[in-house]
Design a protein around this motif. Sequence first.
Motif, PDB file in Angstrom:
ATOM      1  N   THR A  43       0.856  -1.180   0.000  1.00 31.19           N
ATOM      2  CA  THR A  43       0.000   0.000   0.000  1.00 31.19           C
ATOM      3  C   THR A  43       0.899   1.239   0.000  1.00 31.19           C
ATOM      4  N   PRO A  44       0.350   2.414  -0.265  1.00 29.98           N
ATOM      5  CA  PRO A  44       1.178   3.622  -0.209  1.00 29.98           C
ATOM      6  C   PRO A  44       1.896   3.797   1.131  1.00 29.98           C
ATOM      7  N   ALA A  45       1.289   3.351   2.206  1.00 33.64           N
ATOM      8  CA  ALA A  45       1.932   3.473   3.522  1.00 33.64           C
ATOM      9  C   ALA A  45       3.189   2.611   3.644  1.00 33.64           C
ATOM     10  N   ASP A  46       3.351   1.636   2.759  1.00 37.49           N
ATOM     11  CA  ASP A  46       4.519   0.741   2.788  1.00 37.49           C
ATOM     12  C   ASP A  46       5.737   1.306   2.077  1.00 37.49           C
ATOM     13  N   ILE A  47       5.590   2.431   1.403  1.00 39.68           N
ATOM     14  CA  ILE A  47       6.685   2.961   0.588  1.00 39.68           C
ATOM     15  C   ILE A  47       7.982   3.138   1.383  1.00 39.68           C
ATOM     16  N   PRO A  48       7.992   3.744   2.566  1.00 38.00           N
ATOM     17  CA  PRO A  48       9.268   3.877   3.285  1.00 38.00           C
ATOM     18  C   PRO A  48       9.919   2.521   3.592  1.00 38.00           C
ATOM     19  N   ALA A  49       9.147   1.548   4.035  1.00 40.36           N
ATOM     20  CA  ALA A  49       9.706   0.219   4.334  1.00 40.36           C
ATOM     21  C   ALA A  49      10.183  -0.458   3.053  1.00 40.36           C
ATOM     22  N   LEU A  50       9.429  -0.328   1.990  1.00 43.04           N
ATOM     23  CA  LEU A  50       9.806  -0.920   0.712  1.00 43.04           C
ATOM     24  C   LEU A  50      11.106  -0.302   0.199  1.00 43.04           C
ATOM     25  N   HIS A  51      11.207   0.996   0.297  1.00 43.17           N
ATOM     26  CA  HIS A  51      12.420   1.696  -0.119  1.00 43.17           C
ATOM     27  C   HIS A  51      13.616   1.199   0.687  1.00 43.17           C
ATOM     28  N   THR A  70      14.007   6.956  -5.576  1.00 41.87           N
ATOM     29  CA  THR A  70      13.519   7.663  -4.399  1.00 41.87           C
ATOM     30  C   THR A  70      12.173   7.077  -3.974  1.00 41.87           C
ATOM     31  N   GLU A  71      11.753   7.428  -2.777  1.00 42.82           N
ATOM     32  CA  GLU A  71      10.426   7.017  -2.323  1.00 42.82           C
ATOM     33  C   GLU A  71       9.344   7.581  -3.248  1.00 42.82           C
ATOM     34  N   GLU A  72       9.539   8.791  -3.714  1.00 40.33           N
ATOM     35  CA  GLU A  72       8.566   9.410  -4.605  1.00 40.33           C
ATOM     36  C   GLU A  72       8.458   8.641  -5.920  1.00 40.33           C
ATOM     37  N   GLN A  73       9.587   8.207  -6.452  1.00 43.77           N
ATOM     38  CA  GLN A  73       9.576   7.427  -7.691  1.00 43.77           C
ATOM     39  C   GLN A  73       8.877   6.084  -7.489  1.00 43.77           C
ATOM     40  N   ALA A 108       5.555   4.787  -9.443  1.00 47.54           N
ATOM     41  CA  ALA A 108       5.593   3.541 -10.213  1.00 47.54           C
ATOM     42  C   ALA A 108       4.534   2.551  -9.749  1.00 47.54           C
ATOM     43  N   LEU A 109       4.287   2.509  -8.444  1.00 51.02           N
ATOM     44  CA  LEU A 109       3.360   1.523  -7.876  1.00 51.02           C
ATOM     45  C   LEU A 109       1.921   2.030  -7.768  1.00 51.02           C
ATOM     46  N   PHE A 110       1.760   3.337  -7.523  1.00 54.55           N
ATOM     47  CA  PHE A 110       0.423   3.853  -7.200  1.00 54.55           C
ATOM     48  C   PHE A 110       0.026   5.091  -7.994  1.00 54.55           C
ATOM     49  N   GLY A 111       0.828   5.482  -8.982  1.00 54.97           N
ATOM     50  CA  GLY A 111       0.523   6.665  -9.780  1.00 54.97           C
ATOM     51  C   GLY A 111      -0.639   6.422 -10.730  1.00 54.97           C
ATOM     52  N   ASP A 112      -0.851   7.344 -11.636  1.00 51.77           N
ATOM     53  CA  ASP A 112      -1.956   7.260 -12.595  1.00 51.77           C
ATOM     54  C   ASP A 112      -1.855   6.038 -13.505  1.00 51.77           C
TER      55      ASP A 112
END
Length: 159
Positions: free
Chosen positions: A6-14, A33-36, A40-44
């Motif tokens: 989920t989006p909340a997992d991005i820091p741990a995934l990074h 980066t976390e933003e990238q 990639a995972l949750f963008g449009d």
Amino acid sequence: MIRPATPADIPALHALIRELAEYEKALEEAKATEEQLHEALFGDSPAAYAHIAADDATGETVGCAVWFLNFSTWRGVHGIYLEDLYVRPTARGAGHGKALLTELARICVERGYQRLEWSVLNWNTPSIAFYDSLGARPQNEWTVYRLTDESLTKLGGTD
């Protein structure tokens, strides 16, 4: 416990991706980066997917699988390419890696995908033994090629 990221997992995934890069002796190449990752995972237009392995007792994120769809012209259907599979050393041997691969295999079967593929470094003998134990077979007749940095710019440039 295996679940979609989920989006909340991005820091741990990074963090897991950077740990994997360090394990593979290529931390300087891990520039995402976390933003990238979020884009990639949750963008449009998501281009990749991820699953998280969490410790059943604590809920702590201990591993991940990052993957995307590929396509076989020979079989005429999609498959999954596993970009990263990583389980923290302290959590290895508890079945998280197998559970992540099992989930991706389940997705393949459910969706009619006919391949689950990935690459492994030749020196990573523990992972190779693990993959062999699951019935995966190396594709030794293929050599991976890659264009990056100056070579990619030179070939794709408009000079």
